[in-house]
Design a protein around this motif. Structure first.
Motif, mmCIF file in Angstrom:
data_model
loop_
_atom_site.group_PDB
_atom_site.id
_atom_site.type_symbol
_atom_site.label_atom_id
_atom_site.label_comp_id
_atom_site.label_asym_id
_atom_site.label_seq_id
_atom_site.Cartn_x
_atom_site.Cartn_y
_atom_site.Cartn_z
ATOM 1 N N ARG A 216 -22.352 80.800 -2.085
ATOM 2 C CA ARG A 216 -22.334 82.157 -1.525
ATOM 3 C C ARG A 216 -21.539 82.248 -0.232
ATOM 4 O O ARG A 216 -20.708 83.154 -0.047
ATOM 5 N N ASP A 217 -21.762 81.337 0.688
ATOM 6 C CA ASP A 217 -21.088 81.409 1.986
ATOM 7 C C ASP A 217 -19.587 81.227 1.840
ATOM 8 O O ASP A 217 -18.793 81.936 2.479
ATOM 9 N N GLU A 218 -19.190 80.260 1.008
ATOM 10 C CA GLU A 218 -17.762 80.026 0.786
ATOM 11 C C GLU A 218 -17.110 81.210 0.069
ATOM 12 O O GLU A 218 -15.980 81.599 0.383
ATOM 13 N N ASP A 219 -17.819 81.795 -0.897
ATOM 14 C CA ASP A 219 -17.281 82.960 -1.618
ATOM 15 C C ASP A 219 -17.027 84.111 -0.644
ATOM 16 O O ASP A 219 -15.976 84.775 -0.703
ATOM 17 N N ALA A 220 -17.984 84.360 0.241
ATOM 18 C CA ALA A 220 -17.820 85.445 1.212
ATOM 19 C C ALA A 220 -16.648 85.163 2.151
ATOM 20 O O ALA A 220 -15.873 86.065 2.493
ATOM 21 N N LYS A 221 -16.484 83.907 2.525
ATOM 22 C CA LYS A 221 -15.415 83.528 3.454
ATOM 23 C C LYS A 221 -14.034 83.724 2.844
ATOM 24 O O LYS A 221 -13.107 84.188 3.520
ATOM 25 N N TYR A 222 -13.894 83.408 1.541
ATOM 26 C CA TYR A 222 -12.578 83.458 0.911
ATOM 27 C C TYR A 222 -12.353 84.707 0.055
ATOM 28 O O TYR A 222 -11.387 84.780 -0.696
ATOM 29 N N GLY A 223 -13.246 85.684 0.175
ATOM 30 C CA GLY A 223 -13.032 86.960 -0.505
ATOM 31 C C GLY A 223 -13.336 86.956 -1.980
ATOM 32 O O GLY A 223 -12.852 87.828 -2.711
ATOM 33 N N VAL A 224 -14.117 85.971 -2.440
ATOM 34 C CA VAL A 224 -14.522 85.927 -3.846
ATOM 35 C C VAL A 224 -15.795 86.753 -3.996
ATOM 36 O O VAL A 224 -16.791 86.506 -3.328
ATOM 37 N N ARG A 225 -15.772 87.731 -4.866
ATOM 38 C CA ARG A 225 -16.915 88.630 -5.030
ATOM 39 C C ARG A 225 -17.908 88.041 -6.028
ATOM 40 O O ARG A 225 -17.525 87.331 -6.952
ATOM 41 N N SER A 226 -19.177 88.366 -5.823
ATOM 42 C CA SER A 226 -20.212 87.768 -6.665
ATOM 43 C C SER A 226 -21.523 88.527 -6.492
ATOM 44 O O SER A 226 -21.790 89.110 -5.435
ATOM 45 N N THR A 227 -22.347 88.498 -7.529
ATOM 46 C CA THR A 227 -23.681 89.078 -7.428
ATOM 47 C C THR A 227 -24.541 88.319 -6.416
ATOM 48 O O THR A 227 -25.480 88.877 -5.861
ATOM 49 N N THR A 228 -24.225 87.061 -6.181
ATOM 50 C CA THR A 228 -25.004 86.301 -5.191
ATOM 51 C C THR A 228 -24.889 86.921 -3.805
ATOM 52 O O THR A 228 -25.820 86.838 -3.003
ATOM 53 N N ILE A 229 -23.758 87.537 -3.528
ATOM 54 C CA ILE A 229 -23.536 88.159 -2.218
ATOM 55 C C ILE A 229 -24.271 89.490 -2.135
ATOM 56 O O ILE A 229 -24.970 89.762 -1.152
#
Length: 318
Positions: A216-229
């Protein structure tokens, strides 16, 4: 398509993470890791909705048991092939992001053990084999199966477009819930298999959100969208709701298909497994999130076991 042995030694899993793939020559290993053949979770999660659909269609049409085994075997093989191809496509899309995330940085493309051109050459025979497997089905099923390929290719891009990429993954990953019935019957009873398909798609949201929580943290940092966010700290109650929807839709599909008690016992056992898994998963622990993927396959097994027991009771014992 030779890979330098120094790259293999540097980037492939360490001895503590060794798998049976490491027994292969060093120039072959990166391709096997790229196709995820060392991890059965994805193949099983892709396979079980196919198996549900095949078995339910055989139940409805009273086919010989050999029909069940023939199609279950075919779809198990196809699941391995298409899952491998999907992993290659996904890693080609995500090469740069994977390289920046610790968990995925050792993937062959991200680590530089395989080039984009080599990955593309590796992908071609997998897609060819997948299409050949689809050609073993009837014409209606062939057209239905080919119609899903666009979703397979586009899914990785959805992680940059929508906060619900897991929903798109569910749409393409569970096409077998429609294709299995079409293979057996030459048509799809939409009243039965649309609920089954939607239930399976919701199941994908459950297991992929649980699995992706570790990033989740890495996805938010690199602009990857996800339901986890977007689920945030409410991930557990939200996934509990989705799990209930999964079991309700699968049960409704069984009801519309005329199933008896064994089918619903299978769904019940699957529901208990999902509840237990959701209660025990530590979403702050990467290893716990990682383990949910393979464990979720047991839900698929219990649903299929119930459907198959119902098939046996109807066709073999009466």
């Amino acid at each position: 398509m030779e890979v330098k042995s120094t790259a293999v030694k540097q980037h492939l899993p360490s001895s503590s993470d060794a798998t049976w793939v490491d027994s292969f020559p060093s120039n072959i290993r990166p391709y096997l890791y790229l196709a995820r053949v060392h991890n059965p979770a994805g193949t099983l999660l892709l396979f079980y909705p196919c198996a549900w659909s095949v078995t339910m269609a055989c139940y409805a049409h009273g086919t010989p048991i050999s029909t069940v085994w023939n199609y279950v075997g075919l779809f198990l093989t196809a699941s391995q092939v298409f899952h491998a191809a999907g992993c290659v496509i996904n890693d080609m899309w995500d090469k740069d992001v994977d390289a920046a995330v610790p968990r995925t940085s050792t993937r062959p493309l991200a680590a530089g053990d395989v080039s984009m051109f080599q990955a593309f050459l590796f992908l071609i025979p997998q897609l060819a084999l997948g299409v050949w497997l689809l050609m073993q089905l009837n014409e209606y099923s062939l057209r239905l199966g080919l119609s899903s390929l666009g979703l397979v290719v586009l899914y990785p891009a959805m992680k940059r477009v929508t906060n619900w990429p897991q929903a798109v993954l569910g749409m393409c990953f569970n096409w077998g819930a429609l294709l299995g019935a079409a293979s057996v019957a030459g048509a799809v009873d939409w009243h039965v298999y649309i609920p089954l398909y939607l239930g399976a798609a919701c199941w994908t949201i459950v297991y992929d959100t649980s699995y992706a929580r570790q990033d989740r943290d890495e996805d938010a940092k690199y602009g990857v969208r996800s339901t986890t966010i977007i689920f945030g700290d409410q991930i557990r109650p939200i996934l509990a709701i989705f799990s209930a929807v999964v079991c309700s839709l699968v049960s409704y599909a069984g009801y519309r298909n005329g199933h008896g008690l064994p089918f619903f016992c299978g769904v019940g056992l699957g529901a208990l497994h999902l509840a237990r898994l959701l209660a025990r998963t530590d979403f702050e622990n990467k290893e716990s999130c990682d383990a949910t993927l393979l464990s979720n396959a047991w839900f698929g097994f219990w649903v299929w076991a119930g459907a198959f027991a119902d098939f046996l009771l109807k066709t073999q014992l009466n």
